[in-house]
Design an enzyme around this catalytic site. Structure first.
Site, short mmCIF file in Angstrom:
data_model
loop_
_atom_site.label_atom_id
_atom_site.label_comp_id
_atom_site.label_asym_id
_atom_site.label_seq_id
_atom_site.Cartn_x
_atom_site.Cartn_y
_atom_site.Cartn_z
N SER A 16 -12.08 37.84 -7.65
CA SER A 16 -11.26 36.69 -7.27
C SER A 16 -9.84 36.86 -7.80
O SER A 16 -9.63 36.95 -9.01
CB SER A 16 -11.87 35.41 -7.84
OG SER A 16 -10.91 34.37 -7.77
N HIS A 24 -11.93 38.25 -3.08
CA HIS A 24 -12.20 36.80 -2.94
C HIS A 24 -10.89 36.03 -3.05
O HIS A 24 -10.16 36.16 -4.03
CB HIS A 24 -13.17 36.40 -4.06
CG HIS A 24 -13.68 35.00 -3.96
ND1 HIS A 24 -14.71 34.63 -3.12
CD2 HIS A 24 -13.32 33.87 -4.63
CE1 HIS A 24 -14.97 33.34 -3.28
NE2 HIS A 24 -14.13 32.85 -4.19
N ASP A 78 -9.27 32.37 -3.16
CA ASP A 78 -9.56 30.96 -3.41
C ASP A 78 -8.43 30.08 -2.90
O ASP A 78 -7.31 30.15 -3.40
CB ASP A 78 -9.74 30.73 -4.92
CG ASP A 78 -11.06 31.26 -5.41
OD1 ASP A 78 -12.10 30.83 -4.87
OD2 ASP A 78 -11.07 32.11 -6.32
N MET A 84 -7.02 26.35 -2.40
CA MET A 84 -7.19 24.99 -2.94
C MET A 84 -6.07 24.08 -2.46
O MET A 84 -4.91 24.48 -2.44
CB MET A 84 -7.13 25.07 -4.47
CG MET A 84 -8.12 26.05 -5.06
SD MET A 84 -7.93 26.07 -6.85
CE MET A 84 -9.18 27.26 -7.29
N HIS A 136 -12.51 31.59 0.40
CA HIS A 136 -13.23 30.41 -0.07
C HIS A 136 -12.32 29.20 0.04
O HIS A 136 -11.40 29.02 -0.77
CB HIS A 136 -13.66 30.68 -1.54
CG HIS A 136 -14.29 29.51 -2.22
ND1 HIS A 136 -14.52 29.50 -3.59
CD2 HIS A 136 -14.76 28.33 -1.76
CE1 HIS A 136 -15.09 28.35 -3.93
NE2 HIS A 136 -15.25 27.62 -2.84
N MET A 143 -11.41 25.58 -0.44
CA MET A 143 -11.70 24.34 -1.18
C MET A 143 -10.75 23.28 -0.62
O MET A 143 -9.75 22.92 -1.24
CB MET A 143 -11.49 24.58 -2.68
CG MET A 143 -12.63 25.38 -3.30
SD MET A 143 -12.20 26.11 -4.90
CE MET A 143 -11.58 27.69 -4.36
N MET A 182 -21.90 27.59 -5.94
CA MET A 182 -20.94 27.48 -7.06
C MET A 182 -21.71 27.40 -8.37
O MET A 182 -22.62 26.59 -8.52
CB MET A 182 -20.05 26.24 -6.91
CG MET A 182 -19.02 26.30 -5.79
SD MET A 182 -17.95 27.75 -5.79
CE MET A 182 -17.11 27.60 -7.37
N ASP A 229 -20.34 32.16 -7.65
CA ASP A 229 -18.92 32.11 -7.98
C ASP A 229 -18.72 31.17 -9.17
O ASP A 229 -19.05 29.98 -9.09
CB ASP A 229 -18.17 31.58 -6.74
CG ASP A 229 -16.67 31.51 -6.90
OD1 ASP A 229 -16.14 31.96 -7.94
OD2 ASP A 229 -16.01 31.00 -5.97
C1 DX5 Z 1 -13.23 28.47 -8.86
C2 DX5 Z 1 -13.08 29.63 -7.91
C3 DX5 Z 1 -13.53 30.92 -8.46
C4 DX5 Z 1 -12.80 31.41 -9.66
C5 DX5 Z 1 -13.80 32.15 -10.49
O1 DX5 Z 1 -13.04 27.30 -8.15
O2 DX5 Z 1 -13.84 29.38 -6.73
O3 DX5 Z 1 -13.55 31.92 -7.44
O4 DX5 Z 1 -11.72 32.25 -9.38
O5 DX5 Z 1 -13.20 32.49 -11.68
P1 DX5 Z 1 -14.01 33.04 -12.94
O6 DX5 Z 1 -14.73 34.29 -12.49
O7 DX5 Z 1 -12.96 33.28 -13.93
O8 DX5 Z 1 -15.00 31.97 -13.33
ZN ZN Z 2 -14.07 31.00 -5.25
#
Ligand code: DX5
Ligand code: ZN
Length: 223
Positions: A7, A32, A34, A36, A65, A67, A136, A174
């Site tokens: 990620s 990955h 993310d 948001m 991903h 969110m 998650m 994740d």
């Molecule tokens: C959190 C993200 C993850 C995050 C994971 O909302 O979806 O993908 O980057 O980070 P680590 O591996 O540091 O927990």
């Molecule tokens: Zn993620």
């Protein structure tokens, strides 16, 4: 098959393209991304223009991903930017069937993700329509949180249902994944491992990716 999905949330964003390429060279199976919106989760990351920039410097599979409260409005943009898989939250405000349709129309792979409080059974009606279910293992929104081991029964329930129905659906985890928790998650039935801080925080990406894959491979759920 175990796949590793680093990620970028934990990378050096001033060198984003180089970081993605470094993970590609290190043997990661995908990257990955993310996304948001500051509404579905209390954090903001980046959008389609950044994904499009990365697409110009990397051929990697983009594991995206979302969110987002309203994923439906953004599917076209992320697909056009180069997202290969688009995973949206079942808890978002859009109809899951409609979001899957939109992802398919765009030629991307659909995935569904569920937050810790959402049960495995909520995804069952859509299992035959997705390539992946993401469980998650932290509350979404931030990297660097602690792996929630109590998500393991949910991972196992999903793996059992996929096997029972003879489907080819990946189970991704994740949040808080390192070489140790990767083993726990793989034992429960996960085969795609997202990891931010543990991989980007390591001094040697190639060694970290290989160690995680090897350890998880040995632990992979046997049914
Ligand atoms: C959190 C993200 C993850 C995050 C994971 O909302 O979806 O993908 O980057 O980070 P680590 O591996 O540091 O927990
Ligand atoms: Zn993620």
């Amino acid at each position: 098959m175990i796949k590793i999905s680093p990620s970028v949330l934990a990378c050096d964003f001033s060198r984003l393209g180089e970081e993605v390429r470094a993970m590609e060279k290190a043997g990661a199976d995908m990257i990955h991304l993310d996304i948001m919106d500051g509404h579905f989760v209390p954090n903001i990351s980046f959008g389609p223009p950044v994904v499009a920039s990365l697409r110009r410097v990397s051929d990697m599979f983009f594991d995206t991903h979302l969110m987002l409260t309203h994923p439906l409005s953004y599917i076209d943009g992320f697909a056009a930017a180069g997202s290969n898989r688009i995973t949206f939250h079942l808890e978002s405000e859009n109809d899951a069937g409609a979001v899957i349709d939109r992802i398919e129309v765009n030629g991307a792979e659909p995935g569904i993700v569920i937050k810790p409080a959402t049960p495995a059974q909520a995804v069952f009606p859509y299992l035959h329509r997705v390539k992946m279910v993401l469980v998650m293992t932290v509350e979404p929104g931030f990297g660097g949180q602690r792996f929630m081991a109590d998500m393991c029964p949910k991972i196992a329930a999903l793996r059992d249902e996929v096997t029972k129905r003879g489907l080819d659906v990946d189970i991704e985890v994740d949040g808080g994944i390192d070489a140790g928790t990767a083993v726990v998650a793989a034992k429960a039935g996960a085969n795609v491992l997202v990891a931010g801080s543990s991989l980007f925080g390591s001094g040697d990406y190639m060694a970290a990716v290989a160690a995680m894959r090897d350890r998880a491979r040995q632990a992979l759920y046997q049914g």
